[in-house]
Motif scaffolding. Structure first.
Motif, PDB file in Angstrom:
ATOM      1  N   GLU A 175     -43.559  -6.313 -79.496  1.00 22.70           N
ATOM      2  CA  GLU A 175     -43.259  -7.352 -78.508  1.00 22.70           C
ATOM      3  C   GLU A 175     -41.785  -7.257 -78.105  1.00 22.70           C
ATOM      4  N   ILE A 176     -40.966  -8.220 -78.491  1.00 18.61           N
ATOM      5  CA  ILE A 176     -39.514  -8.140 -78.338  1.00 18.61           C
ATOM      6  C   ILE A 176     -38.894  -8.322 -79.719  1.00 18.61           C
ATOM      7  N   MET A 213     -42.486  -2.135 -76.014  1.00 18.50           N
ATOM      8  CA  MET A 213     -41.702  -3.343 -75.756  1.00 18.50           C
ATOM      9  C   MET A 213     -42.448  -4.149 -74.702  1.00 18.50           C
ATOM     10  N   TYR A 215     -42.364  -6.881 -71.981  1.00 22.19           N
ATOM     11  CA  TYR A 215     -41.355  -7.551 -71.152  1.00 22.19           C
ATOM     12  C   TYR A 215     -42.038  -8.304 -70.010  1.00 22.19           C
ATOM     13  N   GLU A 219     -38.400 -13.483 -71.978  1.00 18.18           N
ATOM     14  CA  GLU A 219     -37.200 -12.810 -72.458  1.00 18.18           C
ATOM     15  C   GLU A 219     -36.117 -12.762 -71.377  1.00 18.18           C
ATOM     16  N   HIS A 223     -32.220  -9.699 -74.481  1.00 19.71           N
ATOM     17  CA  HIS A 223     -33.291  -9.420 -75.435  1.00 19.71           C
ATOM     18  C   HIS A 223     -33.864  -8.020 -75.215  1.00 19.71           C
ATOM     19  N   ILE A 224     -34.013  -7.635 -73.958  1.00 14.88           N
ATOM     20  CA  ILE A 224     -34.505  -6.290 -73.640  1.00 14.88           C
ATOM     21  C   ILE A 224     -33.559  -5.237 -74.200  1.00 14.88           C
ATOM     22  N   HIS A 227     -33.717  -5.007 -77.997  1.00 15.30           N
ATOM     23  CA  HIS A 227     -34.927  -4.313 -78.433  1.00 15.30           C
ATOM     24  C   HIS A 227     -34.741  -2.798 -78.333  1.00 15.30           C
ATOM     25  N   PRO A 246     -42.556   0.808 -72.469  1.00 17.92           N
ATOM     26  CA  PRO A 246     -42.390  -0.556 -71.982  1.00 17.92           C
ATOM     27  C   PRO A 246     -43.720  -1.048 -71.404  1.00 17.92           C
ATOM     28  N   LYS A 248     -45.627  -4.110 -69.428  1.00 15.04           N
ATOM     29  CA  LYS A 248     -45.442  -5.327 -68.637  1.00 15.04           C
ATOM     30  C   LYS A 248     -46.435  -6.390 -69.086  1.00 15.04           C
ATOM     31  N   VAL A 274     -36.400  -2.049 -66.066  1.00 12.80           N
ATOM     32  CA  VAL A 274     -36.698  -1.878 -67.492  1.00 12.80           C
ATOM     33  C   VAL A 274     -36.945  -0.405 -67.818  1.00 12.80           C
ATOM     34  N   SER A 278     -34.356   1.831 -70.099  1.00 12.24           N
ATOM     35  CA  SER A 278     -34.922   2.472 -71.291  1.00 12.24           C
ATOM     36  C   SER A 278     -34.493   3.931 -71.351  1.00 12.24           C
TER      37      SER A 278
END
Length: 360
Positions: A175-176, A213, A215, A219, A223-224, A227, A246, A248, A274, A278
């Motif tokens: 998750e996060i 992750m 997202y 968040e 937080h992103i 992670h 990642p 969604k 995101v 990454s």
């Protein structure tokens, strides 16, 4: 405003969390994507990979009751199910014969009635019926839950699953990796530190892993970035993470949506940002960054392939979790290859362990 060259040079030098958060919050999504795409070509070349796989959810029974999940059913619910090892093996065998799949992606819920013998029988049944199939599963979250139910160490659980036929771990349950967020979306799951410990134990036993992750829910940029930083540190320590994915958040039919805490899917701009951040943070640490088309859709996935992603995960036949939340559908190798060629990249079918099988 920062230029693509500035961002690219920062990523080559090792993007700090503070820089990454600033870029994620302030930089234009298309410029960020452009820098990430250039970095992808530098560190991983022009191929885009994917595996031919089938998804089997062994059970939808779960006692966690996460606000982000539309798939689970509580014990005793009329729609609850647990697949028998024979049924799972049949699904895999039929998918292998009809579609030529090389991987079983298997996950489920937290069902306290299942013992480790169930999973050992399940994995052995699959391997017996389809000897060439690689098994990717369980998640670190499942390993943690069942280790507590069975009163076993992570090492014992993972060792027995490996010996029964589990070849790699899927990346779900992350998750996060921030407790503030986790308490709001998955209050009854383990904490971020435990997720990382399970990953480390798997690597010590020679079991490669994947990392996800989630997202687009509650968040924030910090937080992103936190992670991804945790994943980067893990990879630098262990070098066993195969892909970073990642995912969604699809809100339909979830408690977060019913409560009004999430109004709808995050905007496409966030998908791009995101994926790009990454790549820029992970650079060459994890060569494969995935565009998870089952959550963003195939059209957006093609954009993400020019935003830092260079993997499409897989055909994902029979996927149920995202389908329960109003997204997700199966695909074929030809469809995925077409997405790749449309953006000027070379489609390559891979196996579970990121080894190239053939160019399509």
């Amino acid at each position: 405003m920062y230029s693509q060259d500035y961002v690219l040079e920062a990523a080559r030098s090792g993007l700090s969390p503070s820089e990454a958060e600033r870029f994620l919050s302030e930089f234009d999504s298309m410029d960020l994507a452009g820098a990430a795409d250039r970095l992808t070509l530098e560190v991983a070349g022009d191929t885009v990979t994917f595996v031919n796989n089938v998804v089997v959810n062994y059970a939808n029974v779960c006692v966690a009751g996460c606000a982000i999940c539309a798939f689970y059913r509580p014990p005793g619910h009329p729609e609850a199910y647990v697949r028998s090892p024979e049924e799972a093996a049949r699904i895999v065998s039929e998918s292998g014969a009809k579609y030529g799949v090389t991987e079983l992606h298997i996950n489920g819920g937290f069902d306290p009635e299942l013992g480790i013998d169930y999973f050992e029988e399940l994995f052995r049944a699959v391997k017996s019926a389809s000897p060439g199939i690689a098994i990717k599963g369980l998640t670190a979250a499942e390993v943690d839950f069942y280790s507590r139910v069975w009163r076993m160490s992570y090492r014992e659980v993972l060792g027995r699953l490996r010996d029964a036929g589990m070849d790699a771990m899927s990346g779900g349950g992350a998750e996060i990796l921030d407790e503030e967020v986790r308490r709001a979306i998955t209050p009854y799951k383990f904490n971020a530190e435990a997720w990382l410990r399970v990953q480390e134990e798997a690597h010590s036993l020679g079991i490669p892993t994947n990392a996800t992750m989630l997202y687009g829910h509650i968040e924030e940029p910090r937080h992103i970035v936190k992670h991804i930083s945790e994943i980067r540190d893990l990879q630098r320590k262990l070098h066993g993470v195969l892909t970073f994915i990642p995912v969604k958040f699809v809100p339909w039919n979830t408690q977060l949506h019913r409560d009004g805490r999430v109004k709808g899917p995050a905007p496409p701009e966030l998908d791009v940002k995101v994926t790009a951040i990454s790549r820029l943070m992970l650079a060459g640490e994890i060569p494969r960054i995935s565009a998870y088309w089952t959550s963003v859709g195939k059209r957006m996935a093609s954009i993400l392939l020019l935003s830092g992603a260079n993997d499409l995960v897989g055909t994902m036949l029979n996927e149920e979790v995202l389908h329960s939340a109003g997204s997700g559908e199966g695909s074929t190798l030809d469809e995925l290859a077409h997405i790749v060629r449309e953006v000027g990249r070379r489609p390559v079918q891979r196996d579970t362990f990121q080894r190239a099988l053939r160019e399509l």
